[in-house]
Design a protein around this motif. Structure first.
Motif, PDB file in Angstrom:
ATOM      1  N   PHE A   1     101.067  37.272  49.047  1.00 57.64           N
ATOM      2  CA  PHE A   1     100.872  38.049  47.821  1.00 57.64           C
ATOM      3  C   PHE A   1      99.515  38.759  47.821  1.00 57.64           C
ATOM      4  CE2 PHE A   1     103.866  34.692  46.816  1.00 57.64           C
ATOM      5  CZ  PHE A   1     104.870  35.376  46.152  1.00 57.64           C
ATOM      6  N   SER A   2      99.116  39.291  48.954  1.00 55.92           N
ATOM      7  CA  SER A   2      97.923  40.135  49.079  1.00 55.92           C
ATOM      8  C   SER A   2      96.657  39.430  48.641  1.00 55.92           C
ATOM      9  CB  SER A   2      98.099  41.436  48.275  1.00 55.92           C
ATOM     10  OG  SER A   2      99.216  42.160  48.732  1.00 55.92           O
ATOM     11  N   SER A   3      96.568  38.135  48.878  1.00 47.68           N
ATOM     12  CA  SER A   3      95.351  37.378  48.590  1.00 47.68           C
ATOM     13  C   SER A   3      94.661  37.027  49.901  1.00 47.68           C
ATOM     14  CB  SER A   3      95.672  36.092  47.823  1.00 47.68           C
ATOM     15  OG  SER A   3      96.370  36.382  46.625  1.00 47.68           O
ATOM     16  N   TYR A   4      93.346  37.060  49.892  1.00 49.21           N
ATOM     17  CA  TYR A   4      92.638  36.665  51.113  1.00 49.21           C
ATOM     18  C   TYR A   4      92.175  35.222  50.995  1.00 49.21           C
ATOM     19  CZ  TYR A   4      88.154  37.594  48.694  1.00 49.21           C
ATOM     20  OH  TYR A   4      87.094  37.596  47.837  1.00 49.21           O
TER      21      TYR A   4
ATOM     22  N   TYR B   1      92.067  43.090  45.127  1.00 53.66           N
ATOM     23  CA  TYR B   1      92.403  41.960  46.004  1.00 53.66           C
ATOM     24  C   TYR B   1      91.661  40.704  45.562  1.00 53.66           C
ATOM     25  CZ  TYR B   1      94.945  44.878  49.326  1.00 53.66           C
ATOM     26  OH  TYR B   1      95.868  45.699  49.913  1.00 53.66           O
ATOM     27  N   GLY B   2      90.468  40.876  45.019  1.00 49.57           N
ATOM     28  CA  GLY B   2      89.764  39.719  44.484  1.00 49.57           C
ATOM     29  C   GLY B   2      90.475  39.136  43.279  1.00 49.57           C
ATOM     30  N   LEU B   3      91.033  40.011  42.433  1.00 53.13           N
ATOM     31  CA  LEU B   3      91.800  39.517  41.295  1.00 53.13           C
ATOM     32  C   LEU B   3      93.071  38.814  41.755  1.00 53.13           C
ATOM     33  CD1 LEU B   3      91.414  42.554  38.848  1.00 53.13           C
ATOM     34  CD2 LEU B   3      90.112  40.423  38.894  1.00 53.13           C
ATOM     35  N   TYR B   4      93.726  39.362  42.789  1.00 49.80           N
ATOM     36  CA  TYR B   4      94.895  38.671  43.343  1.00 49.80           C
ATOM     37  C   TYR B   4      94.511  37.268  43.830  1.00 49.80           C
ATOM     38  CZ  TYR B   4      97.116  43.318  43.509  1.00 49.80           C
ATOM     39  OH  TYR B   4      97.629  44.546  43.188  1.00 49.80           O
ATOM     40  N   THR B   5      93.350  37.180  44.488  1.00 50.09           N
ATOM     41  CA  THR B   5      92.908  35.893  45.025  1.00 50.09           C
ATOM     42  C   THR B   5      92.504  34.934  43.917  1.00 50.09           C
ATOM     43  OG1 THR B   5      92.089  37.109  46.955  1.00 50.09           O
ATOM     44  CG2 THR B   5      91.382  34.836  46.744  1.00 50.09           C
ATOM     45  N   ALA B   6      92.155  35.473  42.754  1.00 53.75           N
ATOM     46  CA  ALA B   6      91.820  34.621  41.615  1.00 53.75           C
ATOM     47  C   ALA B   6      93.054  34.221  40.814  1.00 53.75           C
ATOM     48  CB  ALA B   6      90.826  35.341  40.702  1.00 53.75           C
ATOM     49  N   ILE B   7      94.230  34.722  41.201  1.00 60.46           N
ATOM     50  CA  ILE B   7      95.464  34.405  40.468  1.00 60.46           C
ATOM     51  C   ILE B   7      96.380  33.499  41.282  1.00 60.46           C
ATOM     52  CG2 ILE B   7      97.587  35.384  39.490  1.00 60.46           C
ATOM     53  CD1 ILE B   7      95.997  37.848  38.716  1.00 60.46           C
ATOM     54  N   PHE B   8      96.786  33.954  42.460  1.00 58.65           N
ATOM     55  CA  PHE B   8      97.841  33.247  43.186  1.00 58.65           C
ATOM     56  C   PHE B   8      97.380  31.933  43.821  1.00 58.65           C
ATOM     57  CE2 PHE B   8      99.246  37.708  43.103  1.00 58.65           C
ATOM     58  CZ  PHE B   8     100.470  37.530  42.484  1.00 58.65           C
ATOM     59  N   PRO B   9      96.252  31.866  44.530  1.00 51.19           N
ATOM     60  CA  PRO B   9      95.830  30.559  45.066  1.00 51.19           C
ATOM     61  C   PRO B   9      95.603  29.492  43.995  1.00 51.19           C
ATOM     62  CG  PRO B   9      94.685  32.336  46.191  1.00 51.19           C
ATOM     63  CD  PRO B   9      95.414  32.954  45.042  1.00 51.19           C
ATOM     64  N   PRO B  10      94.907  29.791  42.873  1.00 50.46           N
ATOM     65  CA  PRO B  10      94.774  28.744  41.853  1.00 50.46           C
ATOM     66  C   PRO B  10      96.104  28.329  41.233  1.00 50.46           C
ATOM     67  CG  PRO B  10      93.155  30.479  41.503  1.00 50.46           C
ATOM     68  CD  PRO B  10      94.125  30.992  42.523  1.00 50.46           C
ATOM     69  N   LEU B  11      97.043  29.282  41.180  1.00 47.72           N
ATOM     70  CA  LEU B  11      98.355  28.955  40.611  1.00 47.72           C
ATOM     71  C   LEU B  11      99.078  27.926  41.472  1.00 47.72           C
ATOM     72  CD1 LEU B  11     100.357  29.607  38.350  1.00 47.72           C
ATOM     73  CD2 LEU B  11     101.289  31.422  39.807  1.00 47.72           C
ATOM     74  N   VAL B  12      99.047  28.098  42.782  1.00 50.50           N
ATOM     75  CA  VAL B  12      99.660  27.117  43.689  1.00 50.50           C
ATOM     76  C   VAL B  12      98.854  25.823  43.696  1.00 50.50           C
ATOM     77  CG1 VAL B  12     100.368  26.692  46.074  1.00 50.50           C
ATOM     78  CG2 VAL B  12     100.598  28.985  45.096  1.00 50.50           C
ATOM     79  N   PHE B  13      97.541  25.966  43.673  1.00 54.43           N
ATOM     80  CA  PHE B  13      96.649  24.808  43.708  1.00 54.43           C
ATOM     81  C   PHE B  13      96.877  23.894  42.505  1.00 54.43           C
ATOM     82  CE2 PHE B  13      92.497  22.703  43.374  1.00 54.43           C
ATOM     83  CZ  PHE B  13      92.281  22.346  44.692  1.00 54.43           C
ATOM     84  N   PHE B  14      97.255  24.470  41.389  1.00 51.67           N
ATOM     85  CA  PHE B  14      97.456  23.699  40.156  1.00 51.67           C
ATOM     86  C   PHE B  14      98.511  22.615  40.337  1.00 51.67           C
ATOM     87  CE2 PHE B  14     100.288  23.311  36.468  1.00 51.67           C
ATOM     88  CZ  PHE B  14      99.436  22.703  35.554  1.00 51.67           C
ATOM     89  N   PHE B  15      99.561  22.889  41.092  1.00 51.32           N
ATOM     90  CA  PHE B  15     100.681  21.962  41.220  1.00 51.32           C
ATOM     91  C   PHE B  15     100.396  20.816  42.190  1.00 51.32           C
ATOM     92  CE2 PHE B  15     102.695  25.883  39.772  1.00 51.32           C
ATOM     93  CZ  PHE B  15     103.451  25.410  38.709  1.00 51.32           C
TER      94      PHE B  15
END
Length: 640
Positions: free
Chosen positions: A415-418, A79-93
């Motif tokens: 997407f299972s991110s906290y 779940y930590g890896l999910y949180t390191a992927i999806f939030p930064p991906l959205v944040f980038f835009f």
């Protein structure tokens, strides 16, 4: 003649003024999506190489932190890896700052665990009949989670965390839409939360099994429980924790020597002075110490079978692949209708606290690197420099970063991110140790984490929890140093308060002199003027022409009732002004102690109560001091 009506003056005025360019639809969209601004001038040669190296460097810190912070949240490391992927991906835009990297954060992870655990314990039997454990998606390596919750409730616990994440994102988005903004609180919360995180990691470092306490005194109770169970320390786990710290120190020393001495040696022997040229204004800091320590600890644990022989706890199986999208409010459908309301009420205070903490952390990081961010935007957005009203000039990095954070939190909850947040350590790494030019640097780090998740997750499944605890504590050194700020505020408030007290004594002395009979402007005693009824007299020589040659002769001078009343009114005005000045000085004295009061009360509230309650107490106290400041400024402007 009006100069504005003169054609020549009007022409000169128009040339000196800023030309107003109508805002187009592209300007509006570009303001919301900054990559449309700097992306048009992005250069593979000038920008991408710097961003690539920055992203690879950042990934060495993100990967171990993500797994360690997920364990603090009482969730599987994936779940930590999910949180390191999806939030930064959205944040980038949506974010313009190249130095912001949102994702897992230690303080937020502890708060999420506290709020979600409290909600799950409150529901209790209400969700037990609905418990289903899907062993294909989440592997349970122990009977109890790190927060003391039975592992059979892991799915339900994760669902609560996802709903909490969605709620936090919704509150953040509403705050941005309503324009309420976010203001940085004092560093007292960060210092106290650092202590909370430190105490929470003691059980992992010593290899102890301690349930997570909730509510007031939870931090103190956790510390007492750790002390009581110290005789049961898993010495193998503790040895791995100490070894991880020694490894970090050694790798840092070696890397610093290589970065400073190797270029000098090469330039000296080869004659090429361009090798290894670096900005000497930047302090040399190691960047590979954490990732190498994690891999070394995993290698030792796997080679000597420490989990089987000595019971060392590891992060366990990391499933490969990305999670399927899920509705974050699915937990509500599993609850009885009469428990949904109590569940929402239970998590609401924690949701508000988490939203504020993420805002405070991200906002403070934005302000810290604001000048560097503006310089980076100016360097790459050359296309818009000719337009004074361009999007480049209109981008507000602080509000835009907060909007991007809210959108990233909302989307990633599917997407299972906290709950994600800005990270001081990761942003400092990007700003001070890399030459990152755009948010592409964080995007590359996100891609690296995704590659680890897809293909190399098995490399990290033997990482011991005690070593991760050491990594978390090392990352907290900068936060724990903020404790000194509390004592600094005390010294500053004491010095300023002493000056205000001296000013108050001066005003009190003058007011006492006025009331006791100080001379008025015409030379008459105030006390005599105030006691006048019909006529009053004082002793003077100028009004007695018969005795003008007699230096010792005096003649009483008659004062009319009007003169006496004027003197009395003047004396009352002076006394009133003195009282007002004293009151203003008292308000200033209270305002001087605002920072130190909010700092220490927030610090103690977090320690004694919990992180959420502590920051709410700090908010309330800050509002009270704002009212005092407003009253001081209003009265000062009224009597000026």
């Amino acid at each position: 003649m009006n100069p504005n009506r003169d054609p020549e003056n009007a022409l000169a005025s128009s040339q000196n003024s800023v030309q107003i360019v109508p805002r187009t639809a592209f300007d509006v969209v570009s303001q919301l999506i900054p990559p449309l601004v700097w992306g048009r001038n992005y250069s593979l040669k000038d920008n991408f190489l710097n961003d690539l190296m920055a992203g690879l460097t950042l990934s060495t810190l993100v990967i171990p932190q993500a797994m360690a912070y997920a364990v603090m949240t009482s969730l599987p490391p994936v779940y930590g890896l999910y949180t390191a992927i999806f939030p930064p991906l959205v944040f980038f835009f949506f974010a313009p700052s190249p130095f912001q990297n949102i994702g897992p954060y230690a303080v937020v992870s502890v708060m999420v665990s506290q709020v979600a655990t409290s909600a799950l314990l409150m529901l209790g039997p209400a969700i037990t009949p609905f418990t289903t454990l899907d062993s294909n998606t989440t592997a349970v390596t122990s009977e109890l989670l790190s927060n003391g919750i039975p592992a059979a409730l892991q799915i339900e616990y994760a669902d609560i965390v996802m709903f909490l994440t969605f709620s936090v994102g919704l509150i953040q988005f509403l705050v941005c839409i309503l324009g309420l903004g976010a203001h940085a609180l004092v560093s007292g919360f960060m210092a106290s939360s650092g202590i909370c995180v430190l105490v929470s990691q003691l059980k992992s470092i010593f290899g102890l099994s301690i349930p997570q306490y909730d509510g007031p005194l939870s931090l103190i109770l956790t510390f007492i429980a750790v002390v009581k169970k110290l005789p049961q320390t898993n010495w193998c786990a503790f040895g791995l924790a100490v070894g991880a710290y020694i490894s970090i120190l050694l790798i840092q020393s070696v890397e610093k020597v290589l970065k400073t001495q190797l270029p000098l040696w090469w330039n000296k022997n080869s004659g090429d002075s361009s090798f290894g040229v670096r900005d000497r204004r930047k302090k040399v800091v190691a960047v590979s110490d954490v990732i190498l320590t994690v891999l070394l600890a995993a290698f030792v644990t796997f080679t000597f079978d420490l989990p089987g022989l000595y019971g060392v706890k590891t992060i366990g199986f990391i499933p490969s692949g990305f999670p399927s999208p899920r509705l974050p409010w699915e937990i509500l459908s599993t609850l009885p209708n009469d428990r949904i309301g109590s569940f929402l009420v239970e998590i609401f205070p924690g949701t508000v606290s988490l939203a504020l903490v993420c805002f405070v952390t991200t906002y403070s990081i934005t302000k810290t690197f604001e000048l560097k961010t503006e310089a980076a935007i100016a360097r790459i957005s050359t296309t818009f420099r000719s337009s004074p009203s361009s999007v480049e000039a209109k981008i507000k990095t602080d509000s835009q970063d907060l909007l991007a954070l809210s959108l990233a939190t909302l989307v990633s909850s599917f997407f299972s991110s906290y709950v994600p947040s800005g990270s001081i350590s990761r942003s400092a790494l990007l700003a001070n140790q890399t030459s990152v030019t755009t948010p592409v640097g964080s995007l590359i780090a996100t891609i690296c984490v995704a590659i680890i998740l897809l293909f190399l997750g098995s490399w990290f499944q033997y990482v011991p929890l005690s070593s991760l605890g050491t990594i978390v504590v090392v990352a907290l050194f900068g936060v724990l140093s903020k404790v000194k700020a509390g004592y600094t505020l005390i010294l500053e408030a004491r010095d300023k308060g002493r000056q205000v007290k001296e000013a108050m004594k001066v005003v009190e002395t003058e007011a006492s002199a006025m009331e006791s009979g100080a001379l008025a402007s015409n030379g008459a005693p105030v006390g005599v003027a105030e006691n006048a009824s019909t006529e009053e007299s004082t002793c003077t020589r100028e009004n007695n022409p018969d005795n003008i040659n007699d230096p010792d002769a005096i003649t009483p001078t008659k004062f009319s009732p009007d003169q006496a009343s004027q003197q009395t009114a003047a004396s009352e005005i002076v006394a009133t002004n003195a009282k007002v000045e004293l009151y203003l000085l008292w308000l200033k004295f209270v305002s001087i102690h605002r920072d130190v009061g909010v700092w220490w009360i927030t610090f103690l509230a977090v320690i004694v109560l919990d992180a959420g309650s502590g920051i709410l107490v700090g908010m309330l106290l800050s509002c009270l001091f704002l009212v005092v400041d407003w009253g001081h400024d209003s009265m000062r402007s009224m009597y000026q």
